[in-house]
Design a protein around this motif. Structure first.
Motif, short mmCIF file in Angstrom:
data_model
loop_
_atom_site.label_atom_id
_atom_site.label_comp_id
_atom_site.label_asym_id
_atom_site.label_seq_id
_atom_site.Cartn_x
_atom_site.Cartn_y
_atom_site.Cartn_z
N LYS A 4 0.83 -1.20 0.00
CA LYS A 4 0.00 0.00 0.00
C LYS A 4 0.87 1.25 0.00
O LYS A 4 1.78 1.37 0.83
CB LYS A 4 -0.92 0.02 1.23
N GLU A 29 0.44 4.20 1.10
CA GLU A 29 0.42 5.01 2.32
C GLU A 29 1.16 4.38 3.49
O GLU A 29 1.44 5.06 4.48
CB GLU A 29 -1.03 5.32 2.72
N GLU A 33 -2.85 11.54 0.23
CA GLU A 33 -3.62 10.29 0.15
C GLU A 33 -2.77 9.23 -0.56
O GLU A 33 -1.70 8.87 -0.08
CB GLU A 33 -4.98 10.55 -0.50
N THR A 34 -3.22 8.72 -1.72
CA THR A 34 -2.43 7.66 -2.38
C THR A 34 -1.47 8.22 -3.43
O THR A 34 -0.82 7.46 -4.14
CB THR A 34 -3.36 6.64 -3.08
N ALA A 94 -1.57 5.45 -6.16
CA ALA A 94 -1.91 4.06 -5.79
C ALA A 94 -0.87 3.09 -6.34
O ALA A 94 -1.20 2.00 -6.79
CB ALA A 94 -3.31 3.70 -6.25
#
Length: 227
Positions: A72, A74, A138-139, A152
């Motif tokens: 992930k 993050e 965020e991503t 992402a």
């Protein structure tokens, strides 16, 4: 200690958790506890500076949790130390292959654990200190050194101008930039461009960074900002 680093212990032995928490808080750390990988996943893991993971826990092992976190955007940057009784060479290799920064065998000395935590934090922080290098929203990750952007985990191809625009906005959230200000900060003095050029580049940038294009907001009569 320069700052109060925030640690998460993921361990299914409550007594061991209590001992670790008490001693590490005495060292100046802020320490949270989860008694299973599943409980850990209910927390905002991106807030932690380092994770201490047991390997053998309930349904999800520490190895599996580490693999998930490293996948992930993050949480992939968070250093991980395994605390485990799994002592075979294969276990140790598995731990490091999942992206762990250290592997401490049980039983262990609390002083040794504290020393290893300090070493890992020092190493990872100094490794990240080459610049204010990695900017996250965020991503979305913006690597100011490598001049690369990913969303992402997927690389986004931007032109030099688009990259400079995005970096300017994300590093200064909520600040409104006039078109004139953007021109002086992104374009070189020997290149002639107009206000319309700024609008065109921002339109292209918005499309490339979906779903975050909407975060570059037009302030009528003033310019642009990133929210």
């Amino acid at each position: 200690m320069e700052k109060s680093y925030k640690l998460l212990i993921v361990e299914d032995e409550p007594d061991l958790c209590e001992i670790l928490q008490f001693n590490l808080e005495s060292e100046g750390y802020t320490v949270d506890i989860a008694n299973s990988a599943e409980e850990a996943l209910t927390k905002n893991l991106a807030q932690y500076d380092l994770l201490l993971l047991d390997v053998m826990m309930g349904q999800m092992s520490g190895f599996k949790l580490a693999q998930l976190l490293k996948s992930k955007p993050e949480t992939k940057h968070i250093p991980i130390i395994f605390l485990t009784a799994r002592v075979t060479e294969n276990d140790v290799l598995t731990g490091f292959n999942t992206g762990a920064d250290d592997y401490i065998l049980k039983p262990f000395s609390i002083k040794v654990v504290a020393a290893r935590i300090k070493a890992v934090l020092s190493r990872t922080r100094s490794g990240n200190a080459q610049s204010n290098e990695l900017v996250r929203f965020e991503t979305m990750e913006i690597d100011l050194n490598a001049k690369q952007v990913s969303i992402a985990g997927k690389s986004i191809e931007l032109t030099k101008t688009e990259f400079e625009l995005l970096a300017l906005f994300v590093q200064n959230p909520t600040k409104v930039f006039s078109r004139e200000s953007i021109l002086t900060q992104v374009w070189t003095e020997d290149v002639y461009v107009t206000d319309r050029t700024v609008d065109v580049h921002i339109t292209r940038l918005r499309k490339k960074i979906e779903p975050y294009g909407k975060n570059i907001v037009t302030r009528s009569g003033y310019g642009y900002c990133f929210l």
